[in-house]
Design an enzyme around this catalytic site. Sequence first.
Site, mmCIF file in Angstrom:
data_model
loop_
_atom_site.group_PDB
_atom_site.id
_atom_site.type_symbol
_atom_site.label_atom_id
_atom_site.label_comp_id
_atom_site.label_asym_id
_atom_site.label_seq_id
_atom_site.Cartn_x
_atom_site.Cartn_y
_atom_site.Cartn_z
ATOM 1 N N GLU A 280 -14.441 -21.879 -100.369
ATOM 2 C CA GLU A 280 -14.781 -20.605 -99.765
ATOM 3 C C GLU A 280 -16.296 -20.387 -99.764
ATOM 4 O OE1 GLU A 280 -11.909 -17.650 -100.808
ATOM 5 O OE2 GLU A 280 -13.314 -16.025 -100.453
ATOM 6 N N CYS A 300 -7.436 -14.683 -101.072
ATOM 7 C CA CYS A 300 -6.645 -15.132 -102.223
ATOM 8 C C CYS A 300 -5.424 -14.262 -102.441
ATOM 9 C CB CYS A 300 -7.453 -15.063 -103.508
ATOM 10 S SG CYS A 300 -9.014 -15.859 -103.382
ATOM 11 N N SER A 320 -11.150 -15.847 -94.853
ATOM 12 C CA SER A 320 -11.482 -17.205 -95.251
ATOM 13 C C SER A 320 -10.273 -18.086 -94.989
ATOM 14 C CB SER A 320 -11.827 -17.231 -96.734
ATOM 15 O OG SER A 320 -11.792 -18.559 -97.201
ATOM 16 N N GLU A 362 4.217 -15.703 -100.197
ATOM 17 C CA GLU A 362 3.198 -16.694 -99.833
ATOM 18 C C GLU A 362 3.733 -18.111 -100.030
ATOM 19 O OE1 GLU A 362 -1.526 -16.966 -100.744
ATOM 20 O OE2 GLU A 362 -0.267 -17.499 -102.438
ATOM 21 N N GLU A 367 3.226 -22.318 -93.352
ATOM 22 C CA GLU A 367 1.904 -22.961 -93.301
ATOM 23 C C GLU A 367 1.608 -23.728 -94.586
ATOM 24 O OE1 GLU A 367 2.870 -19.864 -92.655
ATOM 25 O OE2 GLU A 367 1.154 -18.617 -92.103
ATOM 26 N N CYS A 503 -5.580 -8.443 -109.612
ATOM 27 C CA CYS A 503 -4.345 -9.084 -110.078
ATOM 28 C C CYS A 503 -3.895 -8.611 -111.460
ATOM 29 C CB CYS A 503 -4.531 -10.589 -110.110
ATOM 30 S SG CYS A 503 -5.292 -11.221 -108.620
#
Lengths: 578, 164
Positions: A280, A300, A320, A362, A367, A503
């Site tokens: 990044e 993230c 990003s 996620e 992907e 988080c």
Amino acid sequence: MENVNIKIDGIEISVPKNYTVLQAARMANIHIPTLCYLEGINEIGACRICVVEIKGARSLQAACVYPVNEGMEVYTNSPAVRKARKANLELILSNHDRKCLTCVRNRNCELQKLAEEFGIKEIRYDGSSDPVFALDQSSPSLVRDNNKCVLCRRCVAACANQAVSVIGLKNRGFVTEVGCAFDAPIFETSCIYCGQCIVSCPVGALYEKDDIPKVQKAIDNTEKHVVVQTAPAVRAALGEEFGLPMGTPVTGKMVAALRRLGFDKVFDTDTSADLTIMEEGTEFIERFTKGENLPLITSCSPGWVKFCEHNYPEFINNLSSAKSPMEMFGAVIKSYYAEKQNIAKENIYSVAIMPCTSKKFEAQRPEHSSSGAQDIDASLTTRELARMIKEAGIQFNELPDEEFDSPFGEATGAGVIFGATGGVMEAAIRTVYELLEGKPLENLEIAPIRGMDGVKEAELTIAGKKVKVAVCHGTKNAKALLERVKAGEKYDFIEVMACPGGCVNGGGQPIVSSEDRVGKDIRVERAKALYAEDRSAALRKSHENPVIQTLYDTYFEKPCSHKAHELLHTTYTKRNKF
Amino acid sequence: MAEKKVPAFQGTKEQEAQLKEVIAKHKDSKGALIPVLHEAQEIYGYLPVEVQTMIAEGLGLSLADVYGVVTFYAQFSLYPKGQYRIAVCLGTACYVKGSGDILDKFKERLGIDVGECTEDGKFSLDATRCIGACGLAPVLTVNDDVYGRLTVDDVDGILEKYGF
């Protein structure tokens, strides 16, 4: 602030004029029970559990919303108060699916605790057993069981506080329930799976999708090489599940517990956080030099990414393309690590312990299969890990401190602070500065972007150029910041974390009751553990991590190389708002 | 509710323009949602997802908030009303005189539930609170026509009159 003098249960006390009766009572060390109240999030006086008698008032009043005034006399424990509270609680219990023994919140339930405190021995009202609400299990992240719901609206308020607002109260009377518009399953909405609803719920109406069985099955299968990684914020909160004070770092014990649970390798997500910074940071330098797609916005946080895809698709190019640390690790484990260890990637089962419910979503995004298989097989929350440890009979507090396994055990302080708001930006600046300036950064701790302000900004001079950065946490603040960017305000680099505080306060973290939140900020307490670990770390900059250096030297060649792009970068999808 | 049949949305450009005007009129006032919903229901006859979405976007609210208000008030309907709106009174007097059975008979003949509309848009069925005609119990209305002292056997005749 001006004060007023009031009398609570005969105790005279002077309190700030803008206080509620509840706040005043707490100041006088008088306990008033609450249920729907969640400080700063839900203050609506709906459940009537906190009712008190106020001299001169016509009826009992909800202490959580009733303002104090000069000369007020309050009684919190009169016969009328006790009778009303008990009746209100019994009415709530009469409609509650009282299967406490098999409930995910058994012994950590605010309703159960009230029933105990109030000495409820029988429930005089029959309530309605109809309707029986179907569980919403449509999403990979959350489960809603409205049979347990007490209609306190804390989840609705938490969702609105995130500017997501996909849930609300609907219908009326006995069929009132919390859910999405047009009874859509949550999977079909713009829910970002941040899980702030779960950590706000006083009962067992909301919980994460249970992925323990599939992880257990993989561990029990001797042919599977089961690898686990743990995110930084997990170590800052896991101890709470075992009675340790908030903010106690338990890194070593956590590693020991994971090993005893039967994981073959225990790795540190901090290592791949360092990798994320390299990718990044390099991406930032490229974009900044060319002046393209600025501001660069961090990616993230999967809740934030989904929020952006639904609500701000025009910023997708600013995100990003570097994957999150969890996904980078997933890709590296099933490629580099598999090759190096000579294990077929089909035989590797990759587990991530995350403070997050959105990571479950996620993990299953199509992907994220750049290794040729789904890179992460299961993502468990901090709470799920605690349950596994308890079920295995491991005496957590008695465990020795153990070290992460090599080759991915070494991480820097930069990777650790990823778990708190501002941490990703701080880590990125430490690296970007040195890469561009070619000399060490003197002060590693960047104070303006730490702390709990909703939007934090800093302007730095790097290699003779001004770099303007902003950090925000909670998607509501992200929305406010993006609106400013749309209105023309210029930033070069923005960090967004979906959950308030980052988080450490993720939707997968241990649940702290409304009462236990009084007088402390969970976000600050847990973040302290991470900043302490950073301060005592031998290495504090991602690019100094020898594991990362080896990875680039022997595998990826350099940051943002072709191979790195294949494995460590991703794409995003525009999604509908409604 | 999700299992109920909702016919395809057939809103026109004119209706949309009208709704936008209504939204613009109320947008900046406090408590705009309920008046907008009322006027929207006048324009469209009901409040399907398409209309609620336009209202949510227009007023800067979440769809969940709008839906919550719509489902709270009996006044608002998620389903279109028919050309002939059958309303069976379920007030106490009518109910003890058997209006529940009459309602069931309509459900059976029309193949729809309370609050729904037949697919051809001709008949919709509602159950109402007391309409104040207890002397005629059990009573029902079709648009502005009132039918009283009914039995289950009268249902076919009433439907026939409206071309069922």
